[in-house]
Write an enzyme that holds these catalytic residues in place. Structure first.
Site, PDB file in Angstrom:
ATOM      1  N   GLY A  69      42.226  36.460  49.862  1.00  9.20           N
ATOM      2  CA  GLY A  69      42.880  35.278  49.305  1.00  9.20           C
ATOM      3  C   GLY A  69      44.327  35.208  49.784  1.00  9.20           C
ATOM      4  O   GLY A  69      44.838  34.135  50.100  1.00  9.20           O
ATOM      5  N   SER A  70      44.967  36.355  49.850  1.00  7.41           N
ATOM      6  CA  SER A  70      46.377  36.376  50.286  1.00  7.41           C
ATOM      7  C   SER A  70      46.524  35.845  51.708  1.00  7.41           C
ATOM      8  O   SER A  70      47.432  35.058  52.002  1.00  7.41           O
ATOM      9  CB  SER A  70      46.943  37.802  50.224  1.00  7.41           C
ATOM     10  OG  SER A  70      46.936  38.271  48.902  1.00  7.41           O
ATOM     11  N   ASN A 147      46.247  32.880  37.387  1.00  5.61           N
ATOM     12  CA  ASN A 147      45.680  34.222  37.208  1.00  5.61           C
ATOM     13  C   ASN A 147      46.165  34.921  35.939  1.00  5.61           C
ATOM     14  O   ASN A 147      45.502  35.809  35.437  1.00  5.61           O
ATOM     15  CB  ASN A 147      45.981  35.095  38.428  1.00  5.61           C
ATOM     16  CG  ASN A 147      47.394  34.948  38.922  1.00  5.61           C
ATOM     17  OD1 ASN A 147      47.821  33.848  39.300  1.00  5.61           O
ATOM     18  ND2 ASN A 147      48.135  36.024  38.904  1.00  5.61           N
ATOM     19  N   GLN A 175      41.062  32.187  41.472  1.00  2.00           N
ATOM     20  CA  GLN A 175      40.608  32.458  40.097  1.00  2.00           C
ATOM     21  C   GLN A 175      39.594  31.417  39.624  1.00  2.00           C
ATOM     22  O   GLN A 175      38.893  31.641  38.632  1.00  2.00           O
ATOM     23  CB  GLN A 175      41.798  32.487  39.128  1.00  2.00           C
ATOM     24  CG  GLN A 175      42.756  33.644  39.346  1.00  2.00           C
ATOM     25  CD  GLN A 175      42.169  34.994  38.930  1.00  2.00           C
ATOM     26  OE1 GLN A 175      41.230  35.087  38.148  1.00  2.00           O
ATOM     27  NE2 GLN A 175      42.730  36.067  39.464  1.00  2.00           N
ATOM     28  N   SER A 195      38.702  34.055  47.380  1.00  2.00           N
ATOM     29  CA  SER A 195      38.629  35.500  47.620  1.00  2.00           C
ATOM     30  C   SER A 195      37.314  36.036  47.057  1.00  2.00           C
ATOM     31  O   SER A 195      36.861  35.576  46.011  1.00  2.00           O
ATOM     32  CB  SER A 195      39.814  36.184  46.934  1.00  2.00           C
ATOM     33  OG  SER A 195      39.726  37.572  47.098  1.00  2.00           O
ATOM     34  N   HIS A 197      36.507  39.225  45.975  1.00  2.96           N
ATOM     35  CA  HIS A 197      36.419  40.316  44.989  1.00  2.96           C
ATOM     36  C   HIS A 197      36.586  39.883  43.537  1.00  2.96           C
ATOM     37  O   HIS A 197      36.492  40.703  42.634  1.00  2.96           O
ATOM     38  CB  HIS A 197      37.380  41.455  45.355  1.00  2.96           C
ATOM     39  CG  HIS A 197      38.831  41.188  45.151  1.00  2.96           C
ATOM     40  ND1 HIS A 197      39.509  41.659  44.067  1.00  2.96           N
ATOM     41  CD2 HIS A 197      39.741  40.521  45.905  1.00  2.96           C
ATOM     42  CE1 HIS A 197      40.794  41.303  44.165  1.00  2.96           C
ATOM     43  NE2 HIS A 197      40.944  40.600  45.271  1.00  2.96           N
ATOM     44  N   THR A 233      37.280  40.820  64.982  1.00  2.99           N
ATOM     45  CA  THR A 233      35.837  41.030  64.916  1.00  2.99           C
ATOM     46  C   THR A 233      35.364  40.791  63.484  1.00  2.99           C
ATOM     47  O   THR A 233      35.947  41.336  62.542  1.00  2.99           O
ATOM     48  CB  THR A 233      35.508  42.480  65.346  1.00  2.99           C
ATOM     49  OG1 THR A 233      36.067  42.673  66.642  1.00  2.99           O
ATOM     50  CG2 THR A 233      34.009  42.728  65.375  1.00  2.99           C
ATOM     51  N   CYS A 320      49.035  42.319  40.262  1.00  6.66           N
ATOM     52  CA  CYS A 320      49.927  42.413  41.414  1.00  6.66           C
ATOM     53  C   CYS A 320      51.360  42.690  40.992  1.00  6.66           C
ATOM     54  O   CYS A 320      52.159  43.179  41.757  1.00  6.66           O
ATOM     55  CB  CYS A 320      49.871  41.140  42.236  1.00  6.66           C
ATOM     56  SG  CYS A 320      48.191  40.728  42.681  1.00  6.66           S
TER      57      CYS A 320
HETATM   58  C1  LIG Z   1      45.411  33.178  42.094  1.00  7.03           C
HETATM   59  C2  LIG Z   1      45.328  34.261  43.112  1.00  7.03           C
HETATM   60  N1  LIG Z   1      45.617  33.989  44.397  1.00  7.03           N
HETATM   61  C3  LIG Z   1      45.544  34.915  45.362  1.00  7.03           C
HETATM   62  C4  LIG Z   1      45.161  36.203  45.071  1.00  7.03           C
HETATM   63  C5  LIG Z   1      45.096  37.207  46.178  1.00  7.03           C
HETATM   64  O1  LIG Z   1      43.767  37.434  46.560  1.00  7.03           O
HETATM   65  P1  LIG Z   1      43.412  38.788  47.370  1.00  7.03           P
HETATM   66  O2  LIG Z   1      43.493  39.897  46.388  1.00  7.03           O
HETATM   67  O3  LIG Z   1      42.040  38.552  47.895  1.00  7.03           O
HETATM   68  O4  LIG Z   1      44.413  38.895  48.459  1.00  7.03           O
HETATM   69  C6  LIG Z   1      44.863  36.560  43.754  1.00  7.03           C
HETATM   70  C7  LIG Z   1      44.508  37.956  43.399  1.00  7.03           C
HETATM   71  O5  LIG Z   1      44.835  38.448  42.348  1.00  7.03           O
HETATM   72  C8  LIG Z   1      44.927  35.553  42.749  1.00  7.03           C
HETATM   73  O6  LIG Z   1      44.644  35.824  41.468  1.00  7.03           O
END
Ligand SMILES: Cc1ncc(COP(=O)(O)O)c(C=O)c1O
Length: 374
Positions: A69-70, A147, A175, A195, A197, A233, A320
């Site tokens: 996601g990042s 989040n 989320q 994302s 996970h 890859t 985070c």
């Molecule tokens: C709203 C939101 N955006 C982005 C992310 C980042 O995703 P990733 O952990 O896959 O980098 C998170 C992860 O906590 C999130 O909650």
């Protein structure tokens, strides 16, 4: 173990794991190789793309697999640096750090950034959004769901405003996916971050949806993977995994949302009857599993460690930001006092949790409050 931190990450589901295994064991070919072993990987990737596109009601060619996601957020935001005429972005004060810190970076390179304020429930103000738009605005980036406090933002309305003003709209749906029912035909956005996970796929796999025709440069330079836009890859097993996770989530979405919401409301009712426990965030338009509460007079780290002694996992804030002792910027943005912002814990439930677990955790939170409250 009672796992009440599903907004931080989720356990890989058995279905997902089973579907991934062949691509970790025997089908390990590089998807760019033309022999059969490689082509099995290619087929798995393209079938995954088709499967996800059908669910989200988009074209397979609009899906770009990323590492997280990042990364997806970074890509969507930082591309503004390639746009000469457009040097202004509008976002909000409560975005995830993946967005906020990308914004800080582009700001350091000369981009103007407007961060919209939010009300006491975390909703952005649409009039403020309209008033912030100018000739230079190249992007609006507002998260689908927060989040920390679970606010679901008015993304349909924001998309309309973006369209009327001919501005690109990106939303971070990390989320939201699996927790809010939507498709991209109805929710007309230009870019969306996802994302794996957070919904039963492994960590380290993400998606950036990019609507056909959107001007955007490649972000990771190298080979010609992902139609020359995202080198590296392909992570075949994880791509198969995220497709299965999205497919399972969409198949059971109504039941899962209802079950999780009922569970949350059951737990919340008990919690809010306790003196000194205060809810943060909205009552309506909230992610089904999100509970964000302040425990007046109790340090969240102390409570989190105490619950951990009983094998209970909850978060002392967003994962985070967990290393820092700063008050949560999200709680500050919704106007919470420093005292409340510094005593917040986040519980995030999903369809795998039960009422019995809630009862057990409730009892331990009560004990903890008695023990540690100052
Ligand atoms: C709203 C939101 N955006 C982005 C992310 C980042 O995703 P990733 O952990 O896959 O980098 C998170 C992860 O906590 C999130 O909650």
């Amino acid at each position: 173990m009672i796992y009440f931190d599903n907004a931080a990450t989720t356990k890989i589901s058995e279905n997902v794991l089973e579907e991934m295994m062949p691509y970790l064991k025997e089908n390990y070919g590089n998807a760019s190789s033309i022999y059969s072993l490689g082509q099995k990987s290619r087929a798995a990737i393209e079938n995954s793309r088709i499967k996800i596109a059908e669910i989200l009601k988009i074209k397979p060619s609009e899906i770009y697999f990323t590492s997280s996601g990042s990364e997806s957020d970074n890509w969507a935001i930082k591309d503004i640096l390639n746009k000469k005429e457009k040097n202004h972005i509008i976002s909000s004060r409560i975005e995830h750090p993946a967005v906020l810190n990308s914004l800080k970076y582009v700001e350091s390179k000369g981009i103007d950034v407007t961060l919209l304020s939010v009300d006491e429930f975390g909703n952005v103000n649409l009039d403020e959004l309209k008033n912030s738009i100018n000739d230079k605005t190249g992007l609006i980036s507002i998260m689908f769901a927060n989040n920390e406090i679970g606010t679901v933002e008015p993304v349909y309305e924001i998309s309309k405003i973006a369209r009327e003003n001919n501005i690109l709209f990106h939303t971070d749906a990390v989320q939201a996916i699996g927790n809010v029912k939507f498709n991209l035909k109805d929710l007309d956005v230009d870019m969306m971050s996802i994302s794996g996970h957070k919904l039963g796929a492994p960590k380290g796999i993400g998606i950036l949806y990019i609507k056909d025709g959107t001007e955007i440069n490649s972000f990771i330079h190298g080979g010609s993977q992902e139609r020359d836009r995202r080198a590296s890859t392909e992570n075949v097993a994880s791509i198969v995994g995220i497709a299965r996770a999205i497919s399972d989530a969409s198949e059971n979405i109504d039941e899962n949302i209802e079950y999780t919401k009922d569970l949350r409301d059951y737990f919340l009712e008990k919690l809010l009857n306790v003196d000194g426990i205060i809810l943060n965030g909205p009552i309506e338009n909230r992610l089904p599993g999100n509970i964000n509460i302040s425990l007046k007079g109790v340090k969240p780290q102390t409570m989190v460690r105490y619950l951990d002694m009983f094998d209970i996992c909850v978060s002392q804030g967003s994962a985070c930001a967990a290393g820092s002792i700063e008050p949560s910027y999200v709680l500050s943005a919704i106007g919470r006092s420093e005292e409340l912002a510094l005593s917040m814990i986040r519980i995030s439930l999903n369809h795998n949790n039960t009422k019995e677990e809630c009862d057990f955790v409730f009892d331990k939170i009560l004990r903890g409050m008695k023990k540690f409250k100052k």
